[in-house]
Design a protein around this motif. Sequence first.
Motif, PDB file in Angstrom:
ATOM      1  N   ILE A 295       0.845  -1.191   0.000  1.00 19.92           N
ATOM      2  CA  ILE A 295       0.000   0.000   0.000  1.00 19.92           C
ATOM      3  C   ILE A 295       0.879   1.240   0.000  1.00 19.92           C
ATOM      4  O   ILE A 295       1.900   1.299   0.685  1.00 19.92           O
ATOM      5  CB  ILE A 295      -0.969   0.006   1.214  1.00 19.92           C
ATOM      6  N   GLU A 296       0.502   2.230  -0.810  1.00 20.33           N
ATOM      7  CA  GLU A 296       1.204   3.506  -0.878  1.00 20.33           C
ATOM      8  C   GLU A 296       0.203   4.623  -0.654  1.00 20.33           C
ATOM      9  O   GLU A 296      -0.695   4.841  -1.483  1.00 20.33           O
ATOM     10  CB  GLU A 296       1.897   3.684  -2.236  1.00 20.33           C
ATOM     11  N   VAL A 297       0.336   5.323   0.463  1.00 20.48           N
ATOM     12  CA  VAL A 297      -0.536   6.456   0.771  1.00 20.48           C
ATOM     13  C   VAL A 297       0.189   7.725   0.330  1.00 20.48           C
ATOM     14  O   VAL A 297       1.201   8.103   0.919  1.00 20.48           O
ATOM     15  CB  VAL A 297      -0.888   6.509   2.270  1.00 20.48           C
ATOM     16  N   GLU A 301      -4.185  10.592  -2.584  1.00 16.70           N
ATOM     17  CA  GLU A 301      -4.710   9.333  -3.081  1.00 16.70           C
ATOM     18  C   GLU A 301      -3.923   8.169  -2.501  1.00 16.70           C
ATOM     19  O   GLU A 301      -2.823   8.343  -1.948  1.00 16.70           O
ATOM     20  CB  GLU A 301      -4.670   9.279  -4.614  1.00 16.70           C
ATOM     21  N   THR A 302      -4.505   6.971  -2.612  1.00 17.82           N
ATOM     22  CA  THR A 302      -3.879   5.762  -2.087  1.00 17.82           C
ATOM     23  C   THR A 302      -3.832   4.699  -3.179  1.00 17.82           C
ATOM     24  O   THR A 302      -4.815   4.506  -3.910  1.00 17.82           O
ATOM     25  CB  THR A 302      -4.675   5.210  -0.885  1.00 17.82           C
ATOM     26  N   LEU A 304      -3.316   0.694  -3.785  1.00 20.10           N
ATOM     27  CA  LEU A 304      -3.312  -0.623  -3.154  1.00 20.10           C
ATOM     28  C   LEU A 304      -2.936  -1.664  -4.200  1.00 20.10           C
ATOM     29  O   LEU A 304      -3.504  -1.691  -5.299  1.00 20.10           O
ATOM     30  CB  LEU A 304      -4.685  -0.966  -2.573  1.00 20.10           C
ATOM     31  N   LYS A 316      -6.550   2.474  -7.381  1.00 21.38           N
ATOM     32  CA  LYS A 316      -6.226   3.869  -7.045  1.00 21.38           C
ATOM     33  C   LYS A 316      -7.480   4.541  -6.507  1.00 21.38           C
ATOM     34  O   LYS A 316      -8.474   4.685  -7.219  1.00 21.38           O
ATOM     35  CB  LYS A 316      -5.703   4.620  -8.269  1.00 21.38           C
ATOM     36  N   GLN A 320      -6.992   9.036   1.864  1.00 20.96           N
ATOM     37  CA  GLN A 320      -6.005   8.254   2.619  1.00 20.96           C
ATOM     38  C   GLN A 320      -6.705   7.038   3.244  1.00 20.96           C
ATOM     39  O   GLN A 320      -7.643   7.191   4.011  1.00 20.96           O
ATOM     40  CB  GLN A 320      -5.368   9.126   3.701  1.00 20.96           C
ATOM     41  N   TRP A 321      -6.204   5.861   2.884  1.00 17.54           N
ATOM     42  CA  TRP A 321      -6.803   4.608   3.341  1.00 17.54           C
ATOM     43  C   TRP A 321      -5.787   3.845   4.172  1.00 17.54           C
ATOM     44  O   TRP A 321      -4.614   3.745   3.811  1.00 17.54           O
ATOM     45  CB  TRP A 321      -7.258   3.767   2.151  1.00 17.54           C
ATOM     46  N   ASP A 322      -6.258   3.284   5.260  1.00 18.33           N
ATOM     47  CA  ASP A 322      -5.368   2.602   6.206  1.00 18.33           C
ATOM     48  C   ASP A 322      -5.679   1.105   6.214  1.00 18.33           C
ATOM     49  O   ASP A 322      -6.564   0.649   6.929  1.00 18.33           O
ATOM     50  CB  ASP A 322      -5.527   3.187   7.607  1.00 18.33           C
TER      51      ASP A 322
END
Length: 364
Positions: A295-297, A301-302, A304, A316, A320-322
């Motif tokens: 994952i790249e925050v 945008e994030t 996955l 995409k 921001q997603w955790d």
Amino acid sequence: MKAIDTRNLNKAYHGDALVLEDVSFNVQQGEFFAIVGPSGCGKSTLLRIIAGLERLSGGTLFMNGEDSGDRRPDERQISMVFQNYALFPHLSVAENIIFGLHVKKIPKQQQRQRCLEAARLLGLEELLDRKPRELSGGQRQRVALGRAIASEAPICLMDEPLSNLDAKLRTKMRAEVRQIQRRLGMTMIYVTHDQVEAMTMADRIMVLNEGSVQQIGRPLDVYNHPQNLFVATFIGSPPMNVTETVRNGRQLQLTDGWEVAAPLVKEDVVAGVRPEHLTYAAQRTPSFTAAVEHIEVLGTETLLMFRMNGQLWIAKWPGQWDFQEGEEIPLAVDEAHIHLFSAATGQRIDHHLLPAGRSMEAAL
């Protein structure tokens, strides 16, 4: 009126395999036309042919309605901006901008006027007495562009002019070059390997691969309706996700548990989905589930990353997603956003997909 009209251009060196094969396209007056493709696909060779620095092996080249295949470069009314700026280190900024005007026997007063106009347009007024070594990369690029503007040639050819700049400056220069082109009404042919530059700057783009034209069209048309697998995976950042499908009667299986009805498709196909069309399915029935591999925050945008049939896919999402690596997440894809390509030829297949379980009659 067409500023450039090429018909079935071919180029080969010493009788070897063709570097360019049957390249046909046209550029309208005042248009920003980008030629994009990977390194070695023939972009710069094509630009050199238009400039008169390379001879044709076959085909015709018309410029402003006249056959120009055998004309010398100085007879073609063009200017060029190169990747390496091509500035004379012993000349000042002003002298670099007007270099060549005296060859055209332009009066000195007019040379000075053109220099000042170009400098004003590019923000170089305070730098006219400096030498290139005293300038930053962006300023040097502006000087090279200023020389093209001062020539007042109706057609400007640009060969990857921003590739030597850092990312932030490249973004700024993209906007500046486009604004200047619009303001002056120049016809510009812009060669780049960076599809983001092509997408954000051009009125139309031409995608080249291995010397052949893959697709020509407006940037969004090429993005939304790629004509083959190469265009689909080259245009877009991140690129389109693709996977082979398995035919199951009248349905296509993309992965375990994810099938779509495709009664009109009769051949083996590859399916493609843009990263932004993979959505989080917490509140709806998912198309499939996948384990997050990376994952790249990025702030706004994030990205996955997960595996689909052994291939790396990317989703995409804005914001921001955790999520944690290894976490299983539900994903959904609107059937309208699935692209199909022939597994044999790579060409796009026009189709009408239906969600699995729906009949043709129900859809009509």
